[in-house]
Design a protein around this motif. Structure first.
Motif, PDB file in Angstrom:
ATOM      1  N   UNK A 178      78.564   4.172  26.000  1.00  0.00           N
ATOM      2  CA  UNK A 178      77.239   4.133  26.608  1.00  0.00           C
ATOM      3  C   UNK A 178      77.188   4.960  27.865  1.00  0.00           C
ATOM      4  N   UNK A 179      76.636   4.376  28.911  1.00  0.00           N
ATOM      5  CA  UNK A 179      76.379   5.096  30.148  1.00  0.00           C
ATOM      6  C   UNK A 179      77.652   5.363  30.959  1.00  0.00           C
TER       7      UNK A 179
ATOM      8  N   UNK B 231      84.633   3.214  29.588  1.00  0.00           N
ATOM      9  CA  UNK B 231      84.718   2.691  28.235  1.00  0.00           C
ATOM     10  C   UNK B 231      85.850   3.346  27.432  1.00  0.00           C
ATOM     11  N   UNK B 232      86.098   4.633  27.686  1.00  0.00           N
ATOM     12  CA  UNK B 232      87.134   5.386  26.968  1.00  0.00           C
ATOM     13  C   UNK B 232      87.858   6.314  27.949  1.00  0.00           C
ATOM     14  N   UNK B 233      88.583   5.743  28.908  1.00  0.00           N
ATOM     15  CA  UNK B 233      89.194   6.573  29.961  1.00  0.00           C
ATOM     16  C   UNK B 233      90.178   7.614  29.430  1.00  0.00           C
TER      17      UNK B 233
ATOM     18  N   UNK C 207      88.272  10.711  28.272  1.00  0.00           N
ATOM     19  CA  UNK C 207      87.722  11.480  29.393  1.00  0.00           C
ATOM     20  C   UNK C 207      88.834  12.191  30.154  1.00  0.00           C
ATOM     21  N   UNK C 208      89.966  11.554  30.353  1.00  0.00           N
ATOM     22  CA  UNK C 208      91.108  12.209  31.020  1.00  0.00           C
ATOM     23  C   UNK C 208      91.562  13.411  30.204  1.00  0.00           C
ATOM     24  N   UNK C 209      91.625  13.272  28.896  1.00  0.00           N
ATOM     25  CA  UNK C 209      91.994  14.405  28.041  1.00  0.00           C
ATOM     26  C   UNK C 209      91.016  15.558  28.166  1.00  0.00           C
ATOM     27  N   UNK C 210      89.726  15.240  28.218  1.00  0.00           N
ATOM     28  CA  UNK C 210      88.712  16.283  28.388  1.00  0.00           C
ATOM     29  C   UNK C 210      88.831  16.954  29.749  1.00  0.00           C
TER      30      UNK C 210
END
Length: 100
Positions: free
Chosen positions: A74-75, A80-82, A85-88
């Motif tokens: 979500x926002x 929610x999916x650290x 996001x760290x990989x990105x």
């Protein structure tokens, strides 16, 4: 009144969110963005629908290079999916690393 609230454009300060003043029309400022940017958002975000974010990014494609939707999020995809996001972030930084 705090000092930062008296500054020019202070309504856009990060701390403005504490007062609930975090909303503003980014479309007026996106053209000024010069820094290579990737936007990461949750596919199920209620506040910034992915289609709206993509349309906003299209106003300055030289700066906003990618819009990435995190599925099943979500926002707050970074909470929610650290790991995703760290990989990105690692990919983005590696792609924009400047050689000395």
């Amino acid at each position: 009144m705090s000092a930062n609230r008296r500054q020019y454009t202070a309504e856009y300060a990060a701390l403005a969110s504490l007062n609930g003043d975090i909303s503003f029309d980014l479309a007026h400022y996106i053209g000024q963005l010069q820094t290579p940017t990737t936007v990461v958002l949750g596919a199920g975000s209620r506040f910034s629908a992915p289609a709206l974010v993509k349309r906003l990014a299209s106003l300055n494609p030289n700066a906003v290079q990618r819009v990435i939707e995190i599925p099943d999020s979500g926002v707050l995809p970074h909470l929610e999916h650290p790991a995703v996001v760290v990989g990105l972030l690692r990919q983005f930084l590696a792609a924009h690393r400047q050689e000395p």
